[in-house]
Design an enzyme around this catalytic site. Structure first.
Site, short mmCIF file in Angstrom:
data_model
loop_
_atom_site.label_atom_id
_atom_site.label_comp_id
_atom_site.label_asym_id
_atom_site.label_seq_id
_atom_site.Cartn_x
_atom_site.Cartn_y
_atom_site.Cartn_z
N HIS A 48 49.99 -5.85 70.12
CA HIS A 48 50.92 -7.28 69.62
C HIS A 48 49.64 -8.28 69.47
CE1 HIS A 48 52.40 -11.44 67.95
NE2 HIS A 48 51.48 -11.30 69.29
N GLU A 76 49.99 -17.45 78.43
CA GLU A 76 51.51 -17.64 78.62
C GLU A 76 52.40 -16.77 78.62
OE1 GLU A 76 52.91 -18.27 73.89
OE2 GLU A 76 54.70 -19.54 74.92
N ASP A 77 51.89 -15.56 79.11
CA ASP A 77 52.58 -14.60 79.71
C ASP A 77 52.32 -13.84 80.74
OD1 ASP A 77 54.61 -15.07 77.27
OD2 ASP A 77 53.68 -13.25 75.81
N ASP A 139 50.03 -14.40 64.09
CA ASP A 139 50.80 -14.12 65.29
C ASP A 139 51.84 -14.41 64.56
OD1 ASP A 139 52.09 -13.97 68.12
OD2 ASP A 139 52.79 -15.94 68.00
N ASP A 259 58.09 -14.02 33.10
CA ASP A 259 56.97 -13.55 33.00
C ASP A 259 56.61 -13.49 35.44
OD1 ASP A 259 58.48 -15.99 33.86
OD2 ASP A 259 56.67 -17.27 33.27
#
Ligand code: MN
Length: 714
Positions: A48, A76-77, A139, A259
């Site tokens: 990621h 965060e993780d 992200d 169009d």
């Protein structure tokens, strides 16, 4: 999965002098710290941040942004801390990662249309750096590309949020390719049926369309070559969501959307663009009012182009955009184009002046060597006059800068404002005049018998709060004046055996109202209460002049005569006048049990001071009135206390706990930390009397590290 070597190659291609070592170190660290974590797809988590970094290279960003992209989920993780990142990668990278983490932490209740704009603005205002938004967009793009691994309910939620918040953000920043891809993926999940239909229709006509594109392109190229204009012609269909929106807006079927293919002519210079549009209009007939000059007047997101729609060789509508190579780059990458590392800096000088909301910033950027400094100014300039805060339900409210909890309360509802007694910000008590900051969660504490205070007018920022407070105070004053005026007129009239009721029904009252310059009888009576008219003046209209004794009466003596031996609701013995407004002075906050004295005000009833209050000494003896406390009152009274304590973690929580243990409510709190590691805490609490206060003070005093607790005189 993209490899780090690809990323490094790409960076050195567009920015040969870039600090690749920083990117490499970020990669190694990210790989180590995410080790063992897996994505829902089953891939290692590292895929990621790598993909996000890959997308950032498509925006041609510098090594600081790419490193931050590789590290964007570490705070965060993983167990990584801000200190770790600062030590290893320096502050610029860490600040960006911190900004991305902060945005991820925001919990919006919904992205409903009425909320979407506020949410977008909050996101922009919260980002310390526009690169934070760019990482957030990449992200989101990668998460959308891998949305199939999420559960269906989550797919819908994420897709909706993307369509409402992130695609418009990409559009606002002018990053066309991110916007269109986000929209197409969201479209696929939100309207699967319609999506498939559009995709199938486009595919069905693919060969036919390719042939058509080639024909048109050849015509354009030939004519341009005749005029000696070197150019590149591109033809492609609009993105799927764009076609769908056209179908919806024009309420037509796919066949009728002519169009869906847009042509683009790319040239070298601006004069060539205008020359080219002349040639196009000479080949095919332009449709009136469809020519738009976004070169002369660029869009707010910096987009520049000439647009026209013409009648093509088959009698169909053909949309054509004409622009320079630089304009094309900006149309694709938008704001990101501004700090792409490019050898020629001619771009900024050439096109910078044409941008609208970024114009001044770009001008400034010429004097800035440090791109971070530029980004900082973007943040400050975007929405300098507003703050965005959360309601307890997770809605976002936009308020003017320096707005207070009282403004917030009135923005929610007039009654919430009127009954507002305190506020919590992110769970902790703040004074009512606290200045709210973007991203804070605000909760209002209300009490049904609470009244707005005149003091609020000194700090509220919204017109709404100001007018509601004024309105309330005016209504209260009038109510009081009316009551007081009635009592006073009644008393005078009684002496002559006439009831006020009877007077109010008589013809004379109309004359009195008119002569004394009022509109209604109530206005007149209220005027008596305000002290603008004497009750005797009113009584004269009903009574023969001779009957009125020449009493040397004033409002005050009359009021004082009446004040005898009756108990008012306020807990104080204001003898005589029923429902007279008793106000407890803000300067000394009297409590039951304190020796007190009353001051008869003009039109505002009686103000109660402690006898020890300096103000009580200066009261005009004419207006002074002795008062007593009524026994057994259920009323509560505000009082201010000062707590001096050592500055230790958790102490404030202990103090507030002790106050509630003592059955007292906290109305207001503030803390000042001193240089000597001590802190001054000030609380306004509500207590039932002096004994109650004594008890609360004892409880607080018992807490370890509390040095001194005292009631404040003022
Ligand atoms: Mn992420």
């Amino acid at each position: 999965m993209i490899r780090i070597t690809d990323i490094l190659d790409r960076i050195s291609a567009y920015h040969p002098e870039a600090d690749l070592a920083l990117v490499e170190r970020a990669y190694i660290y990210s790989a180590r710290i995410h080790e063992g974590q897996v994505r829902l797809s089953g891939e290692p988590y590292l895929s990621h941040p790598l993909e996000v970094a890959g997308l950032l290279t498509e925006l041609k960003l510098g090594p600081v942004s790419i490193a931050a992209g590789l590290l964007h989920d570490t705070l965060e993780d993983t167990k990584a801390t801000m200190d770790d990142l600062t030590e290893l990668f320096g502050e610029p990278v860490t600040d960006i990662v911190k900004g991305v983490t902060k945005l991820s932490g925001l919990a919006f209740r919904s992205s409903e249309a009425h909320q979407a704009e506020n949410i977008r603005k909050m996101i922009l205002a919260m980002a310390d750096d526009i690169r934070v938004i760019l990482i957030k967009l990449c992200d989101r793009l990668h998460n959308m590309r891998t949305l199939q691994f999420q559960k269906e309910k989550k797919q819908i939620k994420i897709a909706q949020e993307t369509l409402d918040i992130y695609a418009p953000l990409a559009n606002r920043l002018g990053i066309y390719w991110i916007r269109t891809e986000l929209e197409d993926i969201a479209f696929k999940y939100l309207f699967p049926h319609q999506y498939r239909e559009v995709v199938n229709q486009v595919a069905k006509k693919k060969d036919e369309q390719q042939e058509y594109i080639n024909t048109i392109r050849k015509s354009i190229e030939t004519k341009m070559a005749d005029a000696d204009l070197p150019c590149e012609v591109q033809g492609r269909h609009k993105h799927f969501y764009g076609i769908y929106q056209k179908m919806m807006n024009q309420d037509v079927d796919f066949e009728e959307v002519y169009d869906i293919i847009a042509f683009r002519i790319i040239l070298d210079t601006v004069p060539q663009c205008y020359q080219a549009i002349g040639i196009i209009h000479s080949i095919w007939k332009p449709i009136p009012k469809r020519f738009k000059d976004f070169i002369g007047i660029p869009k707010p997101n910096m987009y520049q182009s000439l647009h026209t729609t013409v009648i093509g060789p088959l009698g169909e509508r053909v949309e054509i955009q004409i622009r320079t190579r630089e304009m094309d780059r900006i149309a694709r990458d938008g704001i990101a184009a501004h700090w792409q590392y490019k050898e020629d800096s001619a771009f900024d000088q050439k096109t910078g002046a044409a941008f609208t909301w970024l114009r001044e910033l770009v001008e400034e950027q010429k004097n800035l060597k440090d791109p971070d400094e530029f980004m900082e100014s973007v943040r400050i300039e975007l929405f300098p006059d507003e703050v965005y805060v959360f309601t307890p339900r997770g809605d976002v409210l936009a308020l003017p800068k320096a707005a207070t909890p009282v403004d917030f309360a009135y923005a929610i509802h007039t009654e919430v404002g009127n009954q507002c007694t305190g506020a919590k910000v992110d769970g902790r008590m703040v004074p009512l005049k606290y200045e709210l900051k973007t991203g804070e969660r605000v909760e209002i504490i209300t009490s049904s018998n609470h009244q707005p205070s005149k003091d609020w007018l000194n700090f509220v920022k919204t017109a709404r709060a100001r007018s509601r407070v004024r309105q309330h105070i005016k209504a209260e004053e009038r109510k009081l004046s009316l009551t007081l005026g009635r009592e006073m007129c009644d008393k005078v009239l009684r002496k002559y055996h006439v009831s006020l009721k009877k007077f109010l029904k008589s013809h004379e009252i109309e004359k009195a109202v008119h002569d004394l310059g009022y509109k209604t009888a109530d206005d007149l009576i209220a005027g008596v209460g305000y002290g603008k008219v004497t009750p005797l003046q009113v009584a004269r209209y009903l009574l023969p002049r001779a009957e009125i004794k020449d009493e040397k009466e004033t409002i005050v003596t009359r009021l004082r005569d009446r004040i005898r031996g009756r108990k008012a609701k306020s807990g104080i013995l204001v003898r005589g006048v029923n429902d007279i407004l008793v106000r407890f002075a803000n300067c000394c906050h009297p409590l039951p049990g304190d020796p007190v004295v009353g001051y008869i005000t003009r039109g505002q009833g009686v103000t109660v001071h402690r006898t020890s209050c300096p103000h009580s000494l200066s009261i005009d003896p004419e207006r002074r009135i002795e008062l007593q406390w009524a026994p057994e009152t259920e009323e509560v009274y505000p009082v201010r206390i000062h707590v001096l304590c050592h500055d230790r973690i958790g102490l404030l929580a202990n103090i507030t706990a002790a106050i509630s243990q003592g059955q007292a409510n906290i109305l207001d709190a503030s803390v000042n930390t001193r240089a000597d590691k001590r802190a001054d805490c000030y609380f306004t609490i509500s207590v039932s009397g002096a004994d109650h206060l004594e008890n609360v003070i004892k409880l607080v005093d018992k807490i370890r590290h509390v040095i001194k607790v005292a009631r404040l005189a003022a």
